[in-house]
Design a protein around this motif. Structure first.
Motif, short mmCIF file in Angstrom:
data_model
loop_
_atom_site.label_atom_id
_atom_site.label_comp_id
_atom_site.label_asym_id
_atom_site.label_seq_id
_atom_site.Cartn_x
_atom_site.Cartn_y
_atom_site.Cartn_z
N TYR A 107 47.53 7.71 130.24
CA TYR A 107 48.97 7.81 130.03
C TYR A 107 49.25 7.27 128.63
O TYR A 107 49.20 6.06 128.40
CB TYR A 107 49.74 7.01 131.08
CG TYR A 107 49.60 7.58 132.47
CD1 TYR A 107 50.34 8.68 132.87
CD2 TYR A 107 48.72 7.01 133.39
CE1 TYR A 107 50.22 9.21 134.15
CE2 TYR A 107 48.59 7.54 134.67
CZ TYR A 107 49.34 8.63 135.03
OH TYR A 107 49.21 9.16 136.29
N ARG A 108 49.53 8.15 127.71
CA ARG A 108 49.68 7.81 126.29
C ARG A 108 50.93 7.00 126.01
O ARG A 108 51.94 7.14 126.70
CB ARG A 108 49.73 9.08 125.46
CG ARG A 108 48.54 9.98 125.58
CD ARG A 108 47.44 9.53 124.65
NE ARG A 108 46.56 10.63 124.32
CZ ARG A 108 46.30 11.00 123.09
NH1 ARG A 108 46.85 10.42 122.07
NH2 ARG A 108 45.45 11.98 122.87
N SER A 109 50.84 6.18 124.96
CA SER A 109 51.98 5.40 124.49
C SER A 109 51.91 5.33 122.97
O SER A 109 50.85 5.04 122.42
CB SER A 109 51.95 3.99 125.07
OG SER A 109 52.92 3.18 124.44
N PRO A 110 53.03 5.56 122.29
CA PRO A 110 52.99 5.46 120.83
C PRO A 110 52.96 4.02 120.34
O PRO A 110 52.59 3.76 119.19
CB PRO A 110 54.29 6.16 120.41
CG PRO A 110 55.19 6.02 121.57
CD PRO A 110 54.32 6.02 122.79
N VAL A 111 53.32 3.07 121.19
CA VAL A 111 53.46 1.68 120.76
C VAL A 111 52.41 0.76 121.39
O VAL A 111 51.83 -0.09 120.73
CB VAL A 111 54.87 1.15 121.11
CG1 VAL A 111 55.03 -0.29 120.69
CG2 VAL A 111 55.93 2.02 120.47
N PHE A 112 52.17 0.92 122.69
CA PHE A 112 51.28 0.03 123.43
C PHE A 112 49.97 0.73 123.75
O PHE A 112 49.87 1.95 123.65
CB PHE A 112 51.96 -0.41 124.73
CG PHE A 112 53.25 -1.14 124.50
CD1 PHE A 112 53.25 -2.45 124.05
CD2 PHE A 112 54.46 -0.51 124.72
CE1 PHE A 112 54.44 -3.12 123.83
CE2 PHE A 112 55.66 -1.17 124.50
CZ PHE A 112 55.65 -2.48 124.05
N PRO A 113 48.96 -0.04 124.18
CA PRO A 113 47.74 0.63 124.63
C PRO A 113 48.07 1.58 125.79
O PRO A 113 48.92 1.28 126.63
CB PRO A 113 46.86 -0.53 125.11
CG PRO A 113 47.36 -1.73 124.38
CD PRO A 113 48.84 -1.50 124.21
N ALA A 114 47.39 2.70 125.82
CA ALA A 114 47.59 3.67 126.90
C ALA A 114 47.20 3.05 128.23
O ALA A 114 46.32 2.19 128.30
CB ALA A 114 46.75 4.92 126.64
N LEU B 22 50.43 14.99 140.76
CA LEU B 22 50.56 14.90 139.29
C LEU B 22 51.72 15.74 138.76
O LEU B 22 52.29 15.41 137.73
CB LEU B 22 49.27 15.35 138.61
CG LEU B 22 48.15 14.34 138.50
CD1 LEU B 22 46.98 14.93 137.72
CD2 LEU B 22 48.59 13.04 137.87
N GLU B 23 52.08 16.80 139.46
CA GLU B 23 53.20 17.63 138.99
C GLU B 23 54.52 16.88 139.03
O GLU B 23 55.44 17.21 138.30
CB GLU B 23 53.28 18.92 139.82
CG GLU B 23 52.14 19.87 139.51
CD GLU B 23 52.26 21.18 140.26
OE1 GLU B 23 53.03 21.28 141.24
OE2 GLU B 23 51.57 22.13 139.85
N ASP C 202 46.56 12.65 129.54
CA ASP C 202 45.36 13.44 129.29
C ASP C 202 44.38 13.17 130.41
O ASP C 202 44.28 12.02 130.88
CB ASP C 202 44.70 13.05 127.96
CG ASP C 202 45.58 13.31 126.75
OD1 ASP C 202 46.14 14.42 126.67
OD2 ASP C 202 45.70 12.41 125.90
N LEU C 203 43.65 14.19 130.82
CA LEU C 203 42.59 14.03 131.81
C LEU C 203 41.25 14.18 131.11
O LEU C 203 41.03 15.15 130.39
CB LEU C 203 42.71 15.06 132.92
CG LEU C 203 43.90 14.94 133.85
CD1 LEU C 203 43.92 16.09 134.85
CD2 LEU C 203 43.90 13.61 134.58
N VAL C 204 40.37 13.21 131.33
CA VAL C 204 39.03 13.23 130.75
C VAL C 204 38.04 13.21 131.91
O VAL C 204 38.04 12.26 132.70
CB VAL C 204 38.80 11.99 129.85
CG1 VAL C 204 37.38 11.98 129.30
CG2 VAL C 204 39.83 11.94 128.72
#
Length: 156
Positions: A10-17, A55-56, A64-66
């Motif tokens: 779960y991405r974040s522009p400010v904090f660690p994902a 997830l929907e 992102d899924l890895v």
């Protein structure tokens, strides 16, 4: 038969994902379970298993899924049969039992006006999940390549 296990970022522009394991169900790959720790570095974390998660329903959250591993199905128990969305910390399979063996990070961020006496290693969901994956590799549930995939995953 094998099952796919993903790192969900779960991405974040400010904090660690925020990092968690995502295990889609056999019947519907949009529904499955999330294995993670929740909280923050200033107050600590706790284990959480989210069962029958869709997830929907969180399409508003960037993620992102890895692919981390293809795991023998004997190590995974799908979610509750009644289809209800449940959050708990009670292990029902090998991966969840291993997750509970790894302690959730305690409070590691200390806010103080005093000069620092020693460097503090900040622990969060990413450090916990990496330790979990290393443990799953050691238990021969995940392949070694899972660690490389995780190390190459987005951190923010």
């Amino acid at each position: 038969m094998t099952r796919d296990v993903f790192l969900i970022v779960y991405r974040s522009p400010v904090f660690p994902a925020h990092w968690a394991l995502w295990i889609p169900s056999v019947d519907n790959t949009n529904v499955g379970k999330i294995i993670n720790v929740i909280g923050d570095a200033s107050s600590g974390f706790e284990h959480e298993f989210v069962r029958n998660h869709d997830l929907e329903e969180e399409s508003h959250r960037r993620n992102d899924l890895v692919l981390l591993a293809k795991v023998n199905e004997e190590h995974i128990v799908d979610s509750l049969e009644d289809g209800s969305n449940v959050n708990d910390a009670t292990a029902v399979d090998d991966i969840e039992r291993k997750a509970l063996e790894i302690p959730a990070p305690v409070k590691s961020l200390r806010l103080s006006t005093d000069p620092p006496t020693k460097r503090v290693e900040i622990q969060n969901c990413q450090t916990w999940l990496r330790e979990l994956v290393v443990g799953l590799v050691a238990a021969e549930i995940f392949p070694e390549s899972s660690i490389v995939a995780m190390d190459n995953a987005p951190k923010n």
